[in-house]
Design an enzyme around this catalytic site. Structure first.
Site, PDB file in Angstrom:
ATOM      1  N   LEU A 201      35.372  24.823  45.859  1.00  0.00           N
ATOM      2  CA  LEU A 201      36.462  25.022  44.895  1.00  0.00           C
ATOM      3  C   LEU A 201      35.826  25.346  43.555  1.00  0.00           C
ATOM      4  O   LEU A 201      34.973  24.597  43.085  1.00  0.00           O
ATOM      5  CB  LEU A 201      37.287  23.739  44.737  1.00  0.00           C
ATOM      6  CG  LEU A 201      37.935  23.141  45.987  1.00  0.00           C
ATOM      7  CD1 LEU A 201      38.519  21.769  45.660  1.00  0.00           C
ATOM      8  CD2 LEU A 201      39.034  24.065  46.516  1.00  0.00           C
ATOM      9  N   HIS A 202      36.198  26.450  42.943  1.00  0.00           N
ATOM     10  CA  HIS A 202      35.599  26.719  41.633  1.00  0.00           C
ATOM     11  C   HIS A 202      36.511  27.508  40.692  1.00  0.00           C
ATOM     12  O   HIS A 202      36.208  27.672  39.527  1.00  0.00           O
ATOM     13  CB  HIS A 202      34.288  27.489  41.791  1.00  0.00           C
ATOM     14  CG  HIS A 202      34.484  28.953  42.046  1.00  0.00           C
ATOM     15  ND1 HIS A 202      34.784  29.439  43.293  1.00  0.00           N
ATOM     16  CD2 HIS A 202      34.454  30.019  41.232  1.00  0.00           C
ATOM     17  CE1 HIS A 202      34.930  30.737  43.222  1.00  0.00           C
ATOM     18  NE2 HIS A 202      34.737  31.133  41.988  1.00  0.00           N
ATOM     19  N   ARG A 203      37.620  28.021  41.200  1.00  0.00           N
ATOM     20  CA  ARG A 203      38.420  28.942  40.399  1.00  0.00           C
ATOM     21  C   ARG A 203      39.069  28.243  39.210  1.00  0.00           C
ATOM     22  O   ARG A 203      39.538  27.109  39.322  1.00  0.00           O
ATOM     23  CB  ARG A 203      39.508  29.542  41.285  1.00  0.00           C
ATOM     24  CG  ARG A 203      39.598  31.009  41.160  1.00  0.00           C
ATOM     25  CD  ARG A 203      40.356  31.601  42.298  1.00  0.00           C
ATOM     26  NE  ARG A 203      39.430  32.283  43.163  1.00  0.00           N
ATOM     27  CZ  ARG A 203      38.823  33.414  42.855  1.00  0.00           C
ATOM     28  NH1 ARG A 203      39.061  34.011  41.706  1.00  0.00           N
ATOM     29  NH2 ARG A 203      37.987  33.973  43.680  1.00  0.00           N
ATOM     30  N   ARG A 236      31.023  23.658  37.317  1.00  0.00           N
ATOM     31  CA  ARG A 236      32.310  23.537  36.624  1.00  0.00           C
ATOM     32  C   ARG A 236      33.205  22.487  37.308  1.00  0.00           C
ATOM     33  O   ARG A 236      33.794  21.633  36.650  1.00  0.00           O
ATOM     34  CB  ARG A 236      32.982  24.919  36.673  1.00  0.00           C
ATOM     35  CG  ARG A 236      34.421  24.930  36.344  1.00  0.00           C
ATOM     36  CD  ARG A 236      35.000  26.331  36.612  1.00  0.00           C
ATOM     37  NE  ARG A 236      35.953  26.671  35.606  1.00  0.00           N
ATOM     38  CZ  ARG A 236      36.078  27.868  35.046  1.00  0.00           C
ATOM     39  NH1 ARG A 236      35.309  28.850  35.411  1.00  0.00           N
ATOM     40  NH2 ARG A 236      36.973  28.083  34.140  1.00  0.00           N
ATOM     41  N   ASP A 276      38.705  28.248  47.706  1.00  0.00           N
ATOM     42  CA  ASP A 276      39.493  29.098  46.810  1.00  0.00           C
ATOM     43  C   ASP A 276      38.650  30.313  46.393  1.00  0.00           C
ATOM     44  O   ASP A 276      39.029  31.068  45.516  1.00  0.00           O
ATOM     45  CB  ASP A 276      39.973  28.321  45.577  1.00  0.00           C
ATOM     46  CG  ASP A 276      38.836  27.915  44.649  1.00  0.00           C
ATOM     47  OD1 ASP A 276      37.652  28.019  45.053  1.00  0.00           O
ATOM     48  OD2 ASP A 276      39.117  27.504  43.516  1.00  0.00           O
TER      49      ASP A 276
END
Ligand code: UD1
Length: 359
Positions: A201-203, A236, A276
């Site tokens: 998950l990074h968006r 992030r 994602d």
């Protein structure tokens, strides 16, 4: 004198995409000057990819680092303009849809240097995504729009792009898988060879909204009751999770960002991918694994049509995620050629030569 291509990269997936193209350019006698914007700078997000993929040391590292969109893109633009003026390249090559892509497109086109955009024509039709803005603008000023799929070609033609600018080449990530997958190590996760889900998950839209991230994290913890979930975390995401104090249950295996070859190994061993990320949706297919996508839409619609990918939305309940994963139980299908034959890089070089570059 050999023709000069100035390649702009900056973020992790661009290093992967550049690797096969850099090889093909070198084989065809092009001189390539690699410019790293410095958008990704942690060794685990950058340097390790250069080493593994055999990319040449950047001619320039602009060391732009993180920042808000305006500040980050502007800093890249200033530095890229100077680099392009100095190098006087025949072509500027850009990849994908990041802020580095946009900065390369703008700097080059205003200096009247033709731009070649690899992975052109992708659309989510969601203009709240920074990537969508970056793609639209990059495609608008590119001389060569190298599309990975017929769907992407269709998007450009629907926007009125001159068909002569649009070149189907296939997907360079298929080239990367072809070139590197034999080197992918078998993961050692201590899971006794049992099934696991691989998740990333990074968006921004998911990670930067606390309640959306908390919901996703809860859904992953719920999935982990079904099977262990291995989660290599983007810095992030790791930062946001630490800040919110979100707990990881006993079956959630959090890992640092993984190098490309390890990621390929993890992908191959996974029962299913939950992500994602755009790139990972495709890489899952390329190694024969199904994917559950935690987004409301995807650019890679052909995967959904072909049954390899299912969208559960950005805010799935744990039950919805579990159900989507369970529906892929025992999945076994041989993949087709949705993304070409692994020779996109060669076609890119041939198209440049056919246009008079490097002949
Ligand atoms: C960027 C791209 C995204 C792509 C992704 C691949 C844009 C708008 N987004 O997202 O399309 O899918 O790269 O990974 O260009 N950070 C670090 N270390 C690093 C890099 C980033 O700690 O080496 C942290 C920083 O807190 C930074 C945040 O991650 O502010 C976001 O980084 P940024 O490059 O702006 O966007 P990505 O989420 O990586």
């Amino acid at each position: 004198m050999s023709p000069t291509v100035l390649t702009v990269v900056g973020a992790r997936p661009q290093f992967i995409k550049a690797a096969p193209v850099s090889r093909a350019l070198a084989e065809a006698g092009f001189q390539e000057l690699l410019v790293h914007t410095g958008q990704h700078y942690d060794p685990s997000m950058s340097e390790v990819f250069f080493i593994e993929l055999g990319l040449s040391v950047p001619w320039r590292n602009l060391a732009v680092g993180s920042g808000k969109h305006g500040a980050q893109t502007a800093a890249m633009l200033v530095a890229l303009e100077a680099a392009i003026e100095e190098a006087q390249p025949d072509v500027v090559l850009i990849y994908g849809d990041t802020n580095s892509t946009l900065a390369g497109a703008l700097a080059a086109s205003k200096l009247h240097v033709p731009v070649a955009h690899v992975e052109a024509g992708l659309r989510s039709f969601n203009r709240r995504m920074p990537e969508e803005i970056n793609r639209l603008l990059a495609d608008a000023v590119s001389t060569w729009c190298f599309v990975p799929t017929e769907v992407a070609r269709g998007h450009l033609l629907a926007e009125g792009v001159d068909p002569k600018r649009v070149h189907w080449v296939g997907d360079v990530m298929a080239d990367a898988v072809r070139l590197f997958q034999a080197q992918a190590p078998t993961p050692e996760l201590g899971l006794g060879g049992g099934p696991y889900a691989l998740s990333t998950l990074h968006r921004a839209s998911l990670v930067d909204q606390p309640e959306v991230l908390a919901n996703a994290w809860q859904a992953l913890n719920g999935l982990a009751e079904l099977m262990p979930v291995v989660v290599p975390l983007h810095p992030r995401t790791a930062g946001a999770i630490a800040q919110l104090g979100l707990p990881a249950g006993p079956h959630l295996r959090v890992l640092p960002p993984q190098p490309y070859l390890s990621m390929l190994g993890l992908l191959k061993g996974a029962e299913v991918v939950v992500t994602d990320s755009g790139g990972l949706q495709k890489e899952a297919y390329l190694v024969g694994r199904p994917c559950v996508t935690m987004r409301d839409e995807t650019e890679w619609t052909e995967l959904v049509s072909a049954g390899w990918n299912v969208l559960v939305g950005e805010r799935p309940t744990p039950e919805r995620l579990q159900g989507a994963v369970a529906a892929f139980s025992g999945w076994s299908r041989s993949q087709g050629d949705l993304y070409g034959d692994g020779h996109a890089a060669r076609r890119i070089v041939e198209a440049l030569q056919a246009s008079g570059v490097g002949v």
